[in-house]
Design a protein around this motif. Sequence first.
Motif, PDB file in Angstrom:
ATOM      1  N   ILE A 146      36.737  37.197  33.947  1.00 22.39           N
ATOM      2  CA  ILE A 146      37.555  37.537  35.120  1.00 22.39           C
ATOM      3  C   ILE A 146      36.674  38.090  36.237  1.00 22.39           C
ATOM      4  O   ILE A 146      36.859  37.770  37.414  1.00 22.39           O
ATOM      5  CB  ILE A 146      38.640  38.562  34.728  1.00 22.39           C
ATOM      6  CG1 ILE A 146      39.667  37.911  33.787  1.00 22.39           C
ATOM      7  CG2 ILE A 146      39.335  39.104  35.978  1.00 22.39           C
ATOM      8  CD1 ILE A 146      40.693  38.883  33.240  1.00 22.39           C
ATOM      9  N   ALA A 147      35.705  38.928  35.867  1.00 17.13           N
ATOM     10  CA  ALA A 147      34.831  39.547  36.873  1.00 17.13           C
ATOM     11  C   ALA A 147      34.039  38.511  37.661  1.00 17.13           C
ATOM     12  O   ALA A 147      33.720  38.720  38.839  1.00 17.13           O
ATOM     13  CB  ALA A 147      33.886  40.539  36.194  1.00 17.13           C
ATOM     14  N   LEU A 148      33.712  37.405  37.030  1.00 19.59           N
ATOM     15  CA  LEU A 148      32.952  36.355  37.713  1.00 19.59           C
ATOM     16  C   LEU A 148      33.721  35.754  38.893  1.00 19.59           C
ATOM     17  O   LEU A 148      33.124  35.141  39.774  1.00 19.59           O
ATOM     18  CB  LEU A 148      32.575  35.244  36.726  1.00 19.59           C
ATOM     19  CG  LEU A 148      31.516  35.631  35.677  1.00 19.59           C
ATOM     20  CD1 LEU A 148      31.351  34.528  34.643  1.00 19.59           C
ATOM     21  CD2 LEU A 148      30.176  35.927  36.343  1.00 19.59           C
ATOM     22  N   THR A 149      35.054  35.942  38.922  1.00 20.19           N
ATOM     23  CA  THR A 149      35.860  35.457  40.049  1.00 20.19           C
ATOM     24  C   THR A 149      35.748  36.387  41.252  1.00 20.19           C
ATOM     25  O   THR A 149      36.180  36.035  42.349  1.00 20.19           O
ATOM     26  CB  THR A 149      37.340  35.319  39.646  1.00 20.19           C
ATOM     27  OG1 THR A 149      37.897  36.623  39.400  1.00 20.19           O
ATOM     28  CG2 THR A 149      37.487  34.458  38.394  1.00 20.19           C
ATOM     29  N   GLY A 150      35.200  37.593  41.028  1.00 23.84           N
ATOM     30  CA  GLY A 150      34.996  38.530  42.124  1.00 23.84           C
ATOM     31  C   GLY A 150      36.056  39.600  42.256  1.00 23.84           C
ATOM     32  O   GLY A 150      35.890  40.550  43.019  1.00 23.84           O
ATOM     33  N   GLU A 151      37.173  39.487  41.521  1.00 25.33           N
ATOM     34  CA  GLU A 151      38.243  40.478  41.644  1.00 25.33           C
ATOM     35  C   GLU A 151      39.148  40.433  40.422  1.00 25.33           C
ATOM     36  O   GLU A 151      39.404  39.367  39.860  1.00 25.33           O
ATOM     37  CB  GLU A 151      39.081  40.229  42.896  1.00 25.33           C
ATOM     38  CG  GLU A 151      40.211  41.241  43.103  1.00 25.33           C
ATOM     39  CD  GLU A 151      41.103  40.908  44.280  1.00 25.33           C
ATOM     40  OE1 GLU A 151      41.115  41.677  45.260  1.00 25.33           O
ATOM     41  OE2 GLU A 151      41.802  39.870  44.229  1.00 25.33           O
ATOM     42  N   ILE A 152      39.617  41.618  40.023  1.00 30.62           N
ATOM     43  CA  ILE A 152      40.674  41.679  39.017  1.00 30.62           C
ATOM     44  C   ILE A 152      41.973  41.875  39.786  1.00 30.62           C
ATOM     45  O   ILE A 152      42.311  42.992  40.196  1.00 30.62           O
ATOM     46  CB  ILE A 152      40.459  42.828  38.021  1.00 30.62           C
ATOM     47  CG1 ILE A 152      39.081  42.730  37.368  1.00 30.62           C
ATOM     48  CG2 ILE A 152      41.537  42.808  36.935  1.00 30.62           C
ATOM     49  CD1 ILE A 152      38.772  43.865  36.414  1.00 30.62           C
ATOM     50  N   GLY A 153      42.678  40.776  40.028  1.00 34.06           N
ATOM     51  CA  GLY A 153      43.911  40.832  40.795  1.00 34.06           C
ATOM     52  C   GLY A 153      45.101  41.159  39.918  1.00 34.06           C
ATOM     53  O   GLY A 153      44.977  41.429  38.726  1.00 34.06           O
ATOM     54  N   ARG A 154      46.299  41.123  40.506  1.00 35.09           N
ATOM     55  CA  ARG A 154      47.508  41.455  39.751  1.00 35.09           C
ATOM     56  C   ARG A 154      47.760  40.451  38.626  1.00 35.09           C
ATOM     57  O   ARG A 154      48.190  40.832  37.537  1.00 35.09           O
ATOM     58  CB  ARG A 154      48.701  41.528  40.698  1.00 35.09           C
ATOM     59  CG  ARG A 154      48.649  42.748  41.628  1.00 35.09           C
ATOM     60  CD  ARG A 154      49.914  42.936  42.430  1.00 35.09           C
ATOM     61  NE  ARG A 154      49.899  44.217  43.126  1.00 35.09           N
ATOM     62  CZ  ARG A 154      49.375  44.404  44.319  1.00 35.09           C
ATOM     63  NH1 ARG A 154      48.803  43.386  44.956  1.00 35.09           N
ATOM     64  NH2 ARG A 154      49.379  45.607  44.875  1.00 35.09           N
ATOM     65  N   LEU A 155      47.522  39.162  38.886  1.00 31.54           N
ATOM     66  CA  LEU A 155      47.710  38.165  37.843  1.00 31.54           C
ATOM     67  C   LEU A 155      46.762  38.426  36.679  1.00 31.54           C
ATOM     68  O   LEU A 155      47.165  38.370  35.498  1.00 31.54           O
ATOM     69  CB  LEU A 155      47.471  36.758  38.399  1.00 31.54           C
ATOM     70  CG  LEU A 155      47.515  35.616  37.368  1.00 31.54           C
ATOM     71  CD1 LEU A 155      48.883  35.569  36.688  1.00 31.54           C
ATOM     72  CD2 LEU A 155      47.197  34.279  38.040  1.00 31.54           C
TER      73      LEU A 155
END
Length: 310
Positions: A118-127
Motif C-alpha cells: 500500500i505504501a508504494l502507492t504513496g498514500e494510505i487512503g480511506r479505501l
Amino acid sequence: MIVELLLVLGGLALLVLGGDLLVKGAVGLSLKLGMTPLVVGLTVVAFGTSAPELLVSLSAALKGSSGIAMGNVVGSNIANVLVILGVTALVSVIVTKGHDLRESWGMMIAASLLLIGIALTGEIGRLEGVILLLALAAVLWRQLSTGRAEETQADGVDGATLGAGWGRIAVWLGLGLVLLPVGANLLVNGATDIARAFGISETVIGLTLVAIGTSLPELAASVASALKGRADMALGNVVGSNIFNILAILGITAVISPLPIPPEMLRLDLWVMLGAALLLFPFLFRGISLTRPVGALFVAGYAAYAWVLL
C-alpha cells in the motif's frame, strides 16, 4: 526547549498510566460480562495496550503530522522486536519451544507486506484503511476460531483485576479514557516542536522518541513477565501487537484521515520493520531460544538503526 521536553515526558507518563488503567478496566469489565480470557486477550487487551499508539497516530494525523503518525506505528513495530524482545531476553532467556506462534508470525509478515504494498502507492487512503480493517477482522476470526482450550487461562491478568468491583472498573475506564487523549496531545505537540527546533524530520521523531514512548506499556509488561518466569509471553505480545499496529491503528487512522507516506520511509524504515520481523523465523520455526547474547544483538541492532536515522 525545557517546556517541550516537559510536554513529551508528561505526555509519555500520562500515556503509560492511562493505557494501564484502560487495560485493567477493560479486562475487568469483559470478565464481568462473561467473556473468556482468550477473547479478552485477543481483543480487549490488544486494543487497550495499543491505545497509546492509536491515540498518538490519530492526534498526529488530524494535526497534519503524518510523519509522526506513520513513524509511530513503523517505529513501534521495529522497537517491539529489537528493544522489547532484546531487553526481555537480557532479563531472562525466552524459550520458544512449546509456543506455536508460526501462524501468527506468518500473519505478521503478511500484514507487513500488505503495508509495504500500500505504501508504494504513496498514500494510505480511506479505501486502503478499510482493507486493513477487513484484514484485521479476518485475523481475529482466525485466531478466535483456532484457539485451543489450554490457551483460555487468564495469563497476565492479576488477581486485583479479576476480582475488581463495578465501581473500581468504572474509575479505571474513566481515568484511562481521560488520560490517554491528554497524554497523546501533549506528546505530539512536544515532539513536533522539538523536531522543528532541531531541524529533525517529524518522521524520525515518530520512528524513535514517539515509537519508544508508546511502546513503554508493552516493554514494562514483558519485563514484568520475565521477572515472573514467563518471558515466553513476550513473544506472543510482540507478534500480536505488531499485527494490531499495522491493521488496526493504521486502518482506523487512515479511514478518519488519509496518511501520505513519507518518501524516506520507503527507502529504509519499512524494510527495517520487515527485516526485524523476519529475524524471528529461526527462533519460532527451529525452536531456538532467545538467549542473552541474542538479546544484546537485538538491542545493538536498534541502536545502530537509531544512529543511522539521527
